[in-house]
Design a protein around this motif. Sequence first.
Motif, short mmCIF file in Angstrom:
data_model
loop_
_atom_site.label_atom_id
_atom_site.label_comp_id
_atom_site.label_asym_id
_atom_site.label_seq_id
_atom_site.Cartn_x
_atom_site.Cartn_y
_atom_site.Cartn_z
N LYS A 160 0.85 -1.19 0.00
CA LYS A 160 0.00 0.00 0.00
C LYS A 160 0.88 1.24 0.00
N SER A 204 -14.79 -9.75 -7.64
CA SER A 204 -13.95 -9.95 -6.45
C SER A 204 -12.88 -8.88 -6.30
N GLY A 205 -12.57 -8.17 -7.38
CA GLY A 205 -11.55 -7.13 -7.31
C GLY A 205 -12.01 -5.92 -6.50
N GLN A 206 -11.05 -5.20 -5.92
CA GLN A 206 -11.36 -4.03 -5.11
C GLN A 206 -11.32 -2.77 -5.96
N GLU A 240 -10.60 0.95 -7.03
CA GLU A 240 -9.51 1.86 -6.67
C GLU A 240 -9.84 3.26 -7.16
#
Length: 449
Positions: free
Chosen positions: A147, A238-240, A242
């Motif tokens: 991150k 399922s991806g986050q 951004e």
Amino acid sequence: MADIKTFHLPDLGEGLPDATVVEWHVKEGDTIKLDAPLVSMETAKAVVDVPSPYSGTVKKLHGATGDVIETGAALAEFELDPNAKQRAEAESTGHHHGPKKTEAAAPAPAPEPTTTAVREDEGTVVGAMVSGNTVHVEQAASVGGVKAVPAVRAMAKKLKVDLTRVRPSGADGVVTMKDVKDAAANGSAVLGAAPARAVPASAGRHLAPELPQPEPQRSPVSLAGKPVRTAPPSVTASGQPEQLKGVRRNMARVMADAHAQVVPTTLVDDADLHAWIGKQDITARLIRAIVAACKAVPALNAWFDGKNLSRTMHPQVDIGIAVDTDDGLFVPALRNADVLDAAGIRAAIKRLRTQVEDRTIPASELSGYTISLSNFGMFAGRYATPVVVPPTVAIIGAGKLSHDVVAVMGGIEVHRRMPISLTFDHRAATGGEAARFLKALLDDLSMPN
């Protein structure tokens, strides 16, 4: 009674609408002096250190690392030190302050209609931007399991630090600018060095270390050997998601604005390089050919004002060179290309590219170009429809070089050719002007030297 002052995010550069918190240099409760470093903010252009406007105690910080704060929104609150030097109210801090964000009360009366002047190009990475006043709470993007905000990644690349080996100190495991600088200083995360072998926590309890568990592998068949069904439409990805920040955030705005304004038309053709003698600098030849075409057809080396239906043709040729980075698209300006020789062109482009990669390029170098060039062929692709960003009228795209079979008098030959795409704003130039511009460019590229 304590004197509490709220510091609002100033305009960090010619109309930029927001900035991302990279790193706070203080925490709540700290004492800070006038003009001491307060926070590092990432804009669409660079990382800017914002100094403290007061001497006193930091009471509240608005936003964490990775948060996007719009110009004019609250940034920090201070309890002033009555015994310390303070800046006079009218004294400049070095930044232009945006309008303060206020609580919504009664509806404001409608302003009197006024005539406003057309705003100039505000010097962004790919064109003009619009100001705003809200705060977006966001987290640093997680890429490769790390991150970090784009500015920290750029600094790690510059200092040759492997982010995957840096111990994060920020909230929620975010790698800060200080973490990267400390790792570079002590050499604990040198890029390319062999990673230290980790000792499992259970090593003292077992004779042999525990083996890592294999990650489950995706397969087109189930454990029973039957084909796996596709997920129904109701299942979410399922991806986050951004949130876009900095350069990419601005690129999204500018491209959408250009798509809404410009009437684009594209012409394509191939430049025959068969007559070239020896090895030549392709970029320098492209720049020279664009200059020759601008002199032959000045209508495309111009700015167009769609609101007032006026155009400005320029005597000089300043070429915006598209530079692709991990953070997004930059378009620095190659000034006075019409008076530079090949060595001067190469030196100027190298300087601009280095400044872009280091995020040290001045805002003045990212605006004011009169025509654009996208040399996408250095990666792949033959033809394209590159985007014209107002107020410019045209952009040239250079595709990947190829060896083509060409018909000549008496037979066929294999010639090296360069695909050229020219997109122009049909509001400002005719098809004939664009075709003559393209011909002049191709003619110059076909010359031996």
